[in-house]
Design a protein around this motif. Structure first.
Motif, PDB file in Angstrom:
ATOM      1  N   GLY A 248       0.817  -1.215   0.000  1.00  0.00           N
ATOM      2  CA  GLY A 248       0.000   0.000   0.000  1.00  0.00           C
ATOM      3  C   GLY A 248       0.847   1.260   0.000  1.00  0.00           C
ATOM      4  N   GLY A 249       2.026   1.188  -0.621  1.00  0.00           N
ATOM      5  CA  GLY A 249       2.902   2.354  -0.688  1.00  0.00           C
ATOM      6  C   GLY A 249       3.788   2.534   0.526  1.00  0.00           C
ATOM      7  N   VAL A 250       3.724   1.609   1.496  1.00  0.00           N
ATOM      8  CA  VAL A 250       4.512   1.704   2.729  1.00  0.00           C
ATOM      9  C   VAL A 250       5.576   0.620   2.736  1.00  0.00           C
ATOM     10  N   ASN A 251       6.835   0.995   2.999  1.00  0.00           N
ATOM     11  CA  ASN A 251       7.910   0.010   3.124  1.00  0.00           C
ATOM     12  C   ASN A 251       7.737  -0.775   4.420  1.00  0.00           C
ATOM     13  N   VAL A 252       7.764  -2.097   4.304  1.00  0.00           N
ATOM     14  CA  VAL A 252       7.572  -2.964   5.470  1.00  0.00           C
ATOM     15  C   VAL A 252       8.737  -3.943   5.550  1.00  0.00           C
ATOM     16  N   SER A 253       9.467  -3.938   6.657  1.00  0.00           N
ATOM     17  CA  SER A 253      10.542  -4.900   6.889  1.00  0.00           C
ATOM     18  C   SER A 253       9.934  -6.205   7.383  1.00  0.00           C
ATOM     19  N   LEU A 254      10.085  -7.265   6.595  1.00  0.00           N
ATOM     20  CA  LEU A 254       9.536  -8.549   7.000  1.00  0.00           C
ATOM     21  C   LEU A 254      10.299  -9.149   8.174  1.00  0.00           C
ATOM     22  N   ASP A 255      11.541  -8.731   8.365  1.00  0.00           N
ATOM     23  CA  ASP A 255      12.280  -9.191   9.549  1.00  0.00           C
ATOM     24  C   ASP A 255      11.631  -8.661  10.823  1.00  0.00           C
ATOM     25  N   ARG A 256      11.226  -7.396  10.793  1.00  0.00           N
ATOM     26  CA  ARG A 256      10.529  -6.829  11.960  1.00  0.00           C
ATOM     27  C   ARG A 256       9.207  -7.539  12.190  1.00  0.00           C
ATOM     28  N   VAL A 257       8.469  -7.800  11.098  1.00  0.00           N
ATOM     29  CA  VAL A 257       7.194  -8.501  11.217  1.00  0.00           C
ATOM     30  C   VAL A 257       7.410  -9.879  11.827  1.00  0.00           C
ATOM     31  N   GLU A 258       8.433 -10.586  11.331  1.00  0.00           N
ATOM     32  CA  GLU A 258       8.709 -11.937  11.820  1.00  0.00           C
ATOM     33  C   GLU A 258       9.049 -11.942  13.304  1.00  0.00           C
ATOM     34  N   ARG A 259       9.820 -10.954  13.755  1.00  0.00           N
ATOM     35  CA  ARG A 259      10.172 -10.901  15.177  1.00  0.00           C
ATOM     36  C   ARG A 259       8.927 -10.730  16.040  1.00  0.00           C
ATOM     37  N   VAL A 260       8.000  -9.905  15.599  1.00  0.00           N
ATOM     38  CA  VAL A 260       6.769  -9.709  16.371  1.00  0.00           C
ATOM     39  C   VAL A 260       5.911 -10.965  16.325  1.00  0.00           C
ATOM     40  N   VAL A 261       5.769 -11.558  15.144  1.00  0.00           N
ATOM     41  CA  VAL A 261       4.964 -12.772  14.995  1.00  0.00           C
ATOM     42  C   VAL A 261       5.468 -13.872  15.916  1.00  0.00           C
ATOM     43  N   ARG A 262       6.784 -13.985  16.069  1.00  0.00           N
ATOM     44  CA  ARG A 262       7.345 -15.059  16.885  1.00  0.00           C
ATOM     45  C   ARG A 262       7.120 -14.876  18.380  1.00  0.00           C
ATOM     46  N   THR A 263       6.562 -13.750  18.780  1.00  0.00           N
ATOM     47  CA  THR A 263       6.199 -13.575  20.190  1.00  0.00           C
ATOM     48  C   THR A 263       4.848 -14.191  20.500  1.00  0.00           C
ATOM     49  N   VAL A 264       4.108 -14.619  19.471  1.00  0.00           N
ATOM     50  CA  VAL A 264       2.789 -15.221  19.655  1.00  0.00           C
ATOM     51  C   VAL A 264       2.954 -16.699  19.999  1.00  0.00           C
ATOM     52  N   PRO A 265       2.351 -17.187  21.066  1.00  0.00           N
ATOM     53  CA  PRO A 265       2.452 -18.615  21.411  1.00  0.00           C
ATOM     54  C   PRO A 265       2.044 -19.500  20.231  1.00  0.00           C
ATOM     55  N   GLY A 266       2.899 -20.488  19.943  1.00  0.00           N
ATOM     56  CA  GLY A 266       2.641 -21.381  18.833  1.00  0.00           C
ATOM     57  C   GLY A 266       3.297 -20.956  17.533  1.00  0.00           C
ATOM     58  N   LEU A 267       3.774 -19.709  17.489  1.00  0.00           N
ATOM     59  CA  LEU A 267       4.399 -19.199  16.266  1.00  0.00           C
ATOM     60  C   LEU A 267       5.881 -18.870  16.490  1.00  0.00           C
ATOM     61  N   GLU A 268       6.487 -19.450  17.509  1.00  0.00           N
ATOM     62  CA  GLU A 268       7.870 -19.117  17.865  1.00  0.00           C
ATOM     63  C   GLU A 268       8.859 -19.430  16.747  1.00  0.00           C
ATOM     64  N   ALA A 269       8.555 -20.408  15.899  1.00  0.00           N
ATOM     65  CA  ALA A 269       9.468 -20.784  14.817  1.00  0.00           C
ATOM     66  C   ALA A 269       8.908 -20.400  13.445  1.00  0.00           C
ATOM     67  N   ALA A 270       7.928 -19.520  13.423  1.00  0.00           N
ATOM     68  CA  ALA A 270       7.282 -19.135  12.164  1.00  0.00           C
ATOM     69  C   ALA A 270       8.231 -18.347  11.264  1.00  0.00           C
ATOM     70  N   VAL A 271       7.989 -18.423   9.972  1.00  0.00           N
ATOM     71  CA  VAL A 271       8.734 -17.658   8.984  1.00  0.00           C
ATOM     72  C   VAL A 271       7.741 -16.786   8.221  1.00  0.00           C
ATOM     73  N   VAL A 272       8.088 -15.531   8.044  1.00  0.00           N
ATOM     74  CA  VAL A 272       7.221 -14.598   7.324  1.00  0.00           C
ATOM     75  C   VAL A 272       7.821 -14.340   5.947  1.00  0.00           C
ATOM     76  N   VAL A 273       7.024 -14.563   4.910  1.00  0.00           N
ATOM     77  CA  VAL A 273       7.512 -14.409   3.537  1.00  0.00           C
ATOM     78  C   VAL A 273       6.549 -13.542   2.733  1.00  0.00           C
ATOM     79  N   PRO A 274       7.054 -12.894   1.674  1.00  0.00           N
ATOM     80  CA  PRO A 274       6.211 -12.008   0.873  1.00  0.00           C
ATOM     81  C   PRO A 274       5.356 -12.749  -0.140  1.00  0.00           C
ATOM     82  N   VAL A 275       4.215 -12.172  -0.466  1.00  0.00           N
ATOM     83  CA  VAL A 275       3.349 -12.691  -1.525  1.00  0.00           C
ATOM     84  C   VAL A 275       2.771 -11.511  -2.293  1.00  0.00           C
TER      85      VAL A 275
END
Length: 347
Positions: A248-275
């Motif tokens: 949507g015109g905004v630069n998003v660091s997927l590394d930052r997203v992944e670090r936050v996602v991994r704080t959610v129980p059950g998602l500690e080893a999750a990987v965030v990828v672009p689509v």
């Protein structure tokens, strides 16, 4: 043929310095042959011994990977022979390899291996006692989730988080602090490394060598890591320069997203990828290994989106959670993001 042991024996009359070639593709997927002078490997191993001590090592990583190679180098310089764990790597094999010794014990692991051992330690006191018996366990190759570091600390295990790459002879920053002789700087947001641990460059690839290794006005040579971070005496890596999407015109660091996602129980080893996304141009999805019940997956997605929006902003919210039977991995133990992205359309 010169053996690694012979090469590590300093002999100024031996002629041209031998080197080791380490094959790596890193996060880019582009295969590279990194030329590591023996002096760089030795400097790294000696700096590690100065920081954490020297003793008996357990080899739990392939020696073709720089972290495994460095276990061999450290062992040779310590006058010891490492104990080798089969590639299958099970907690029982790890305990057997650790054995009993009067010398301080050390090993180097990737986060996935540490997680497997911590899980086993919950119901097996032998594994727990074994982990506590190590003077230090180096963990690198990728970021160690905070929850796993907390679990290790609660068990009384001494974890040392390492940062580095094949181009720096392996980990050269321990728990945020550079090893002796290593310098860190941040130029235009990019983390750069200097010191005796640097590779000569890439075999038969002068162009990539010139792009990755630069020399400053004082003649100091620096390796451009491609990582984004901050350094004020302690290094904090916040992501990759090349792991950014425009949503949507905004630069998003997927590394930052992944670090936050991994704080959610059950998602500690999750990987965030672009689509690709028809509305926003680009978006991201969360990929996890194994099966998640639909209700659990939905709850985890809601919580992940809530946390990402709070920490980063609404454009950064992942679109969905996808599951697959097995996460594709690089030889280093890192998620193979190139293969993973290729699989996304079929998931």
């Amino acid at each position: 043929m010169v053996t690694l042991r012979d090469a590590l024996a300093e002999n100024p009359e031996a002629g041209p310095e031998p080197a080791v070639i380490v094959e790596t593709s890193g996060s880019s997927g582009y295969p590279k042959s990194v030329v590591l002078p023996i002096s760089a490997l030795r400097a790294s191993a000696e700096a590690t011994a100065k920081r954490i001590g020297s003793g008996s090592w357990v080899l739990a990583l392939e020696p073709t990977y720089v972290a495994g190679l460095q276990v061999l180098v450290r062992s040779i310089l310590a006058g010891a022979t490492p104990t080798v764990i089969p590639a299958s790597f099970t907690p029982d094999q790890f305990v057997d390899a650790a054995g009993t010794t009067d010398a301080p014990r050390y090993t180097s692991l990737v986060p996935a291996q540490l997680t497997r051992l911590l899980d086993a330690a919950v119901g097996d006191p032998d594994v727990a006692d074994c982990l506590r018996g190590f003077a230090a366990i180096l963990v690198g190759g990728q970021a160690l989730p905070g929850a796993e570091a907390d679990r290790a600390a609660a068990l009384g295990v001494r974890i040392v988080r390492t940062y580095g790459s094949s181009e720096t002879s392996g980990g050269c920053v321990y728990d945020g602090v550079p090893l002796a002789g290593v310098s860190v700087r941040v130029e235009e947001g990019e983390v750069q490394i200097s010191g005796p641990v640097l590779a000569s460059g890439y075999l038969d690839d002068d162009q990539r060598t010139a792009q990755a290794f630069v020399t400053d006005a004082d003649g100091n040579r620096w390796y451009r890591t491609g990582d984004v971070g901050e350094f004020d005496g302690a290094l904090r890596v916040t992501g990759r320069r090349d792991n950014v999407i425009v949503s949507g015109g905004v630069n998003v660091s997927l590394d930052r997203v992944e670090r936050v996602v991994r704080t959610v129980p059950g998602l500690e080893a999750a990987v965030v990828v672009p689509v690709a996304d028809a509305h926003w141009g680009e978006a991201s999805v969360i990929v996890v290994e194994g099966n998640l019940a639909a209700a659990t997956r939905d709850d985890a997605l809601v919580e992940a989106r809530r946390r990402v929006e709070r920490e980063i902003g609404a454009p950064a919210r992942p679109r969905e959670i996808l599951t697959l039977a097995r996460m594709p991995l690089l030889p280093s133990g890192k998620p193979d993001r190139v293969r993973l992205r290729a699989q996304i359309p079929t998931l």
